[in-house]
Design a protein around this motif. Structure first.
Motif, PDB file in Angstrom:
ATOM      1  N   ALA A  37       0.848  -1.191   0.000  1.00 53.01           N
ATOM      2  CA  ALA A  37       0.000   0.000   0.000  1.00 53.01           C
ATOM      3  C   ALA A  37       0.885   1.242   0.000  1.00 53.01           C
ATOM      4  O   ALA A  37       1.817   1.344   0.793  1.00 53.01           O
ATOM      5  N   GLU A  38       0.592   2.150  -0.908  1.00 50.37           N
ATOM      6  CA  GLU A  38       1.222   3.470  -0.910  1.00 50.37           C
ATOM      7  C   GLU A  38       0.279   4.408  -0.174  1.00 50.37           C
ATOM      8  O   GLU A  38      -0.827   4.670  -0.632  1.00 50.37           O
ATOM      9  N   PHE A  52       4.299   6.972   2.369  1.00 50.89           N
ATOM     10  CA  PHE A  52       4.723   5.876   3.229  1.00 50.89           C
ATOM     11  C   PHE A  52       4.336   4.588   2.519  1.00 50.89           C
ATOM     12  O   PHE A  52       3.195   4.433   2.080  1.00 50.89           O
ATOM     13  N   VAL A  53       5.282   3.659   2.361  1.00 54.59           N
ATOM     14  CA  VAL A  53       5.002   2.387   1.693  1.00 54.59           C
ATOM     15  C   VAL A  53       4.912   1.302   2.759  1.00 54.59           C
ATOM     16  O   VAL A  53       5.816   1.139   3.574  1.00 54.59           O
ATOM     17  N   TRP A  54       3.803   0.566   2.738  1.00 56.83           N
ATOM     18  CA  TRP A  54       3.510  -0.486   3.717  1.00 56.83           C
ATOM     19  C   TRP A  54       3.408  -1.803   2.966  1.00 56.83           C
ATOM     20  O   TRP A  54       2.834  -1.877   1.874  1.00 56.83           O
ATOM     21  N   GLN A  55       3.974  -2.875   3.536  1.00 58.15           N
ATOM     22  CA  GLN A  55       3.933  -4.184   2.894  1.00 58.15           C
ATOM     23  C   GLN A  55       3.685  -5.259   3.942  1.00 58.15           C
ATOM     24  O   GLN A  55       4.336  -5.288   4.983  1.00 58.15           O
ATOM     25  N   GLU A  56       2.730  -6.137   3.661  1.00 53.58           N
ATOM     26  CA  GLU A  56       2.391  -7.227   4.587  1.00 53.58           C
ATOM     27  C   GLU A  56       1.593  -8.265   3.815  1.00 53.58           C
ATOM     28  O   GLU A  56       1.089  -7.996   2.724  1.00 53.58           O
ATOM     29  N   TYR A  57       1.457  -9.456   4.373  1.00 50.68           N
ATOM     30  CA  TYR A  57       0.611 -10.491   3.775  1.00 50.68           C
ATOM     31  C   TYR A  57      -0.828 -10.271   4.227  1.00 50.68           C
ATOM     32  O   TYR A  57      -1.089 -10.074   5.413  1.00 50.68           O
ATOM     33  N   ASP A  58      -1.753 -10.294   3.264  1.00 49.65           N
ATOM     34  CA  ASP A  58      -3.148  -9.989   3.546  1.00 49.65           C
ATOM     35  C   ASP A  58      -4.037 -10.763   2.582  1.00 49.65           C
ATOM     36  O   ASP A  58      -3.566 -11.346   1.616  1.00 49.65           O
TER      37      ASP A  58
END
Length: 89
Positions: A18-19, A34-40
């Protein structure tokens, strides 16, 4: 020992990025990223929405927009049957 990310992928989770475009109250005309990264899990995105709820409650920055990319890394293979013979000389 099993990797948490690998187990999540086997349970149907995919990599979500997600940006998050936001602005600070002291500089509302300046957008930051802010760049967010996770398993979803798509399309519900419960992990992402939990993060965004935390952002709204705890971080003193207003959300402008959020752009989401999602890809399942483990999925059924794609293949097709080719009927014929190819000669290589």
């Amino acid at each position: 020992m099993s990797d948490r990310a690998f187990i999540a992928q086997l349970q149907g989770y995919g990599l979500t990025v997600a940006e998050v475009h936001y602005y600070r109250p002291d500089a509302p005309s300046l957008l930051q990223l802010f760049v967010w990264q996770e398993y979803d899990v798509a399309p519900e995105f419960p992990v992402l929405f939990d993060f965004l709820d935390h952002w709204r409650r705890e971080i003193e920055a207003g959300l402008h927009s959020v752009r989401i990319a999602h890809q399942q890394l483990i999925k059924p293979t794609e293949w097709r049957v080719v009927d014929g013979v190819i000669s290589i000389q």
